[in-house]
Design an enzyme around this catalytic site. Structure first.
Site, PDB file in Angstrom:
ATOM      1  N   ASN A 198       0.850  -1.186   0.000  1.00  0.00           N
ATOM      2  CA  ASN A 198       0.000   0.000   0.000  1.00  0.00           C
ATOM      3  C   ASN A 198       0.890   1.242   0.000  1.00  0.00           C
ATOM      4  OD1 ASN A 198       0.823   0.528   2.687  1.00  0.00           O
ATOM      5  ND2 ASN A 198      -0.916  -0.589   3.535  1.00  0.00           N
ATOM      6  N   TYR A 199       0.278   2.407   0.022  1.00  0.00           N
ATOM      7  CA  TYR A 199       1.049   3.636  -0.135  1.00  0.00           C
ATOM      8  C   TYR A 199       2.056   3.829   1.007  1.00  0.00           C
ATOM      9  CZ  TYR A 199       2.081   8.541  -1.193  1.00  0.00           C
ATOM     10  OH  TYR A 199       2.715   9.719  -1.503  1.00  0.00           O
ATOM     11  N   GLY A 200       1.626   3.550   2.236  1.00  0.00           N
ATOM     12  CA  GLY A 200       2.529   3.685   3.365  1.00  0.00           C
ATOM     13  C   GLY A 200       3.712   2.734   3.265  1.00  0.00           C
ATOM     14  N   GLU A 201       3.469   1.514   2.804  1.00  0.00           N
ATOM     15  CA  GLU A 201       4.549   0.534   2.644  1.00  0.00           C
ATOM     16  C   GLU A 201       5.492   0.926   1.519  1.00  0.00           C
ATOM     17  OE1 GLU A 201       1.467  -2.875   4.292  1.00  0.00           O
ATOM     18  OE2 GLU A 201       1.919  -2.732   2.149  1.00  0.00           O
ATOM     19  N   ASP A 271      -7.218  -8.224   0.542  1.00  0.00           N
ATOM     20  CA  ASP A 271      -7.030  -9.679   0.436  1.00  0.00           C
ATOM     21  C   ASP A 271      -7.736 -10.211  -0.808  1.00  0.00           C
ATOM     22  OD1 ASP A 271      -5.741  -9.578   2.918  1.00  0.00           O
ATOM     23  OD2 ASP A 271      -7.613  -9.925   4.004  1.00  0.00           O
TER      24      ASP A 271
END
Length: 491
Positions: A198-201, A271
């Site tokens: 995701n964006y944070g990752e 998921d």
């Protein structure tokens, strides 16, 4: 026409999938608030219903089964009652769960306390220490038995202790390894086929702040670096309500668009996306088609409260509904502009029209059908409820903007439908830049206030006639003039 995503049903293949990672139990406790607690000024929730479903790697496995794959799930649970309930939930969903029991360890359990659709509190029970010793040896043995013959392997690494260095080493070299991990860097040595941060990752992977207004542009500019830093053959960056970006070498980033956010709280759409993307890819689809199918599957589950799955038939129905476009005919303005750029590059003629369409009648249908024959792509813009009320007066609209757009989208000759809040569609016209602007009515093109703008952008303006004696206002007045039905009479 973008038909190939539906012409080949990639979910109708004999696909063997292995899912390894952090399994958990999701619980949803629902009920009303009837009083405030005496101990502290907090609401007392009277729980009236409890729903349970596999979460994490369990939800990914359940979605794979629902989509038609044969699935073996490798994970770890504790020796507690939660593990028993999780096992029963997985069995009911048809998942072949080969979980290892770790004495003294707590099975991850996430409980969400809901009042209506409002999340009041979430409380988790879990142990996140890495699996070691005999428990890790048993888990690796289960993984070794499961891997032969697998068409795709999905690693769900949420930092829960299952995906240890030894597990990653066992997965190195797997031909189609799909990784959904909170931390991407540890997986680089495995050479995964796909990672889905995701964006944070992504920001953690790139070691950047990334506090920007346009996340899509930010990621597009860093596409090559994303691939290099991840060590993966492909990177899918998930952006929640903004959809996803697929990055792969030698191709510009490919974007999909998410459904509008629901009014209820849903979890696990990521998921579902991972499961559908992996299954579609294993079935022979191109990465772009896999991304679109995955976005469609995520769109199915996000419309449901709680933790849900998407079945194969539901996915195919969704793809038929949208013509293979994961975001469907009804689109927000920015998505629409992006879509139309693709049509324009293919040399297709774009026709644009607008109106309230409060009560769709024969006159509307006739002129819209004629408008569609004047080009390749017909875009219909609909006045919002507030805009319609300002234009038409008290008591209007009769039907909500959402309903009006849904009815228009069902017309086979309408390609795209969007809404606007202003009294005129000038803002949309600047975004769409149509080749032809069409209106229905009994006036001339020069009477349209939008005509100068359309012509300044190089477009044409045309007025088409409604079918005579057909108007929304007349229909509404005729209905209102009818005598009220006898309450005692038949219904």
């Amino acid at each position: 026409m973008e038909r190939d995503i539906m012409d080949d049903d990639h979910t109708d293949r004999d696909v063997d999938a292995v899912v390894v990672g952090d399994v958990m139990l999701d619980s949803w406790l629902r009920g009303p608030v009837k009083r405030i607690a005496q101990e502290a000024p907090v609401p007392v929730v009277s729980v009236e219903a409890t729903e349970e479903a596999p979460g994490g790697a369990g939800n990914t496995a359940a979605n794979l089964v629902a989509l038609g794959a044969r699935v073996r799930l490798i994970g770890a649970v504790g020796d507690d009652a939660c593990a028993d309930r999780l096992g029963r939930a997985l069995a009911l969903l048809g998942v072949d769960a080969r979980t290892v029991t770790v004495p003294g360890r707590r099975t991850p359990h996430k409980r969400r306390l809901m009042v209506g659709e409002q999340l009041v509190a979430r409380y988790d029970e879990e142990d996140r220490e890495p699996i070691t010793g005999a428990a890790q040896a048993r888990l690796l043995a289960e993984l070794e038995r499961a891997l032969p013959g697998a068409d795709v392997v999905i690693a769900c690494d949420y930092g829960g202790g299952v995906c240890t260095p030894a597990v990653r080493e066992a997965l190195a070299g797997v031909p189609l390894l799909v990784v959904d991990a909170h931390a991407i860097t540890p997986w680089r040595a495995c050479g995964p086929a796909v990672v889905l941060p995701n964006y944070g990752e992504v920001l953690e992977l790139l070691r950047e702040d990334g506090d920007v207004a346009d996340r899509v542009s930010f990621l597009t500019q860093r596409s090559a670096r994303l691939l290099a830093e991840s060590g993966a053959g492909m990177v899918v960056t998930t952006l929640d309500g903004e959809g996803t970006l697929l990055h792969r070498p030698g191709h510009p980033p490919y974007r999909t668009y998410a459904e509008p956010a629901p009014d209820h709280m849903a979890t696990g759409a990521g998921d579902t996306y991972t499961a559908a993307f992996a299954l579609w890819l294993a079935g022979g689809a191109t990465p772009e088609h896999a991304a679109r199918a995955a976005q469609a599957a995520a769109g199915v589950v996000v419309r449901r409260p709680g933790t849900a799955t998407c079945t194969r038939q539901e996915l195919l129905r969704e793809l038929r509904r949208t013509g293979g476009r994961a975001d469907g005919p009804v689109q927000a303005a920015d998505r629409l502009a992006h879509r139309l750029d693709g049509h324009r590059r293919r040399g297709q003629r774009i026709v644009f029209t607008n109106g309230c369409f409060d009560v769709l009648h024969r006159g509307h249908v006739s002129y819209l059908e004629e408008a569609s024959r004047l080009g390749d792509v017909l875009v219909v813009a609909v006045n919002s409820d507030a805009s319609t009320a300002r234009l038409k007066g008290p008591g209007r609209p009769i039907n909500s903007c959402e309903d009006r757009m849904s009815v228009l989208a069902a017309l086979t000759f309408v390609d795209y439908v969007t809404g606007f809040d202003e009294d005129t569609p000038e803002r949309l016209l600047r975004m769409v830049r149509p080749d032809l602007y069409v209106k229905g009515g009994d006036y001339t093109p020069d009477m349209l206030p939008e005509a100068p703008l359309v012509r300044a952008m190089g477009g044409e303006v045309m007025v088409l006639e409604y079918v005579s004696d057909r108007s929304t206002t007349a229909i509404i007045e005729r209905v209102r003039s009818l005598p009220a039905p006898d309450s005692a009479g038949p219904r």
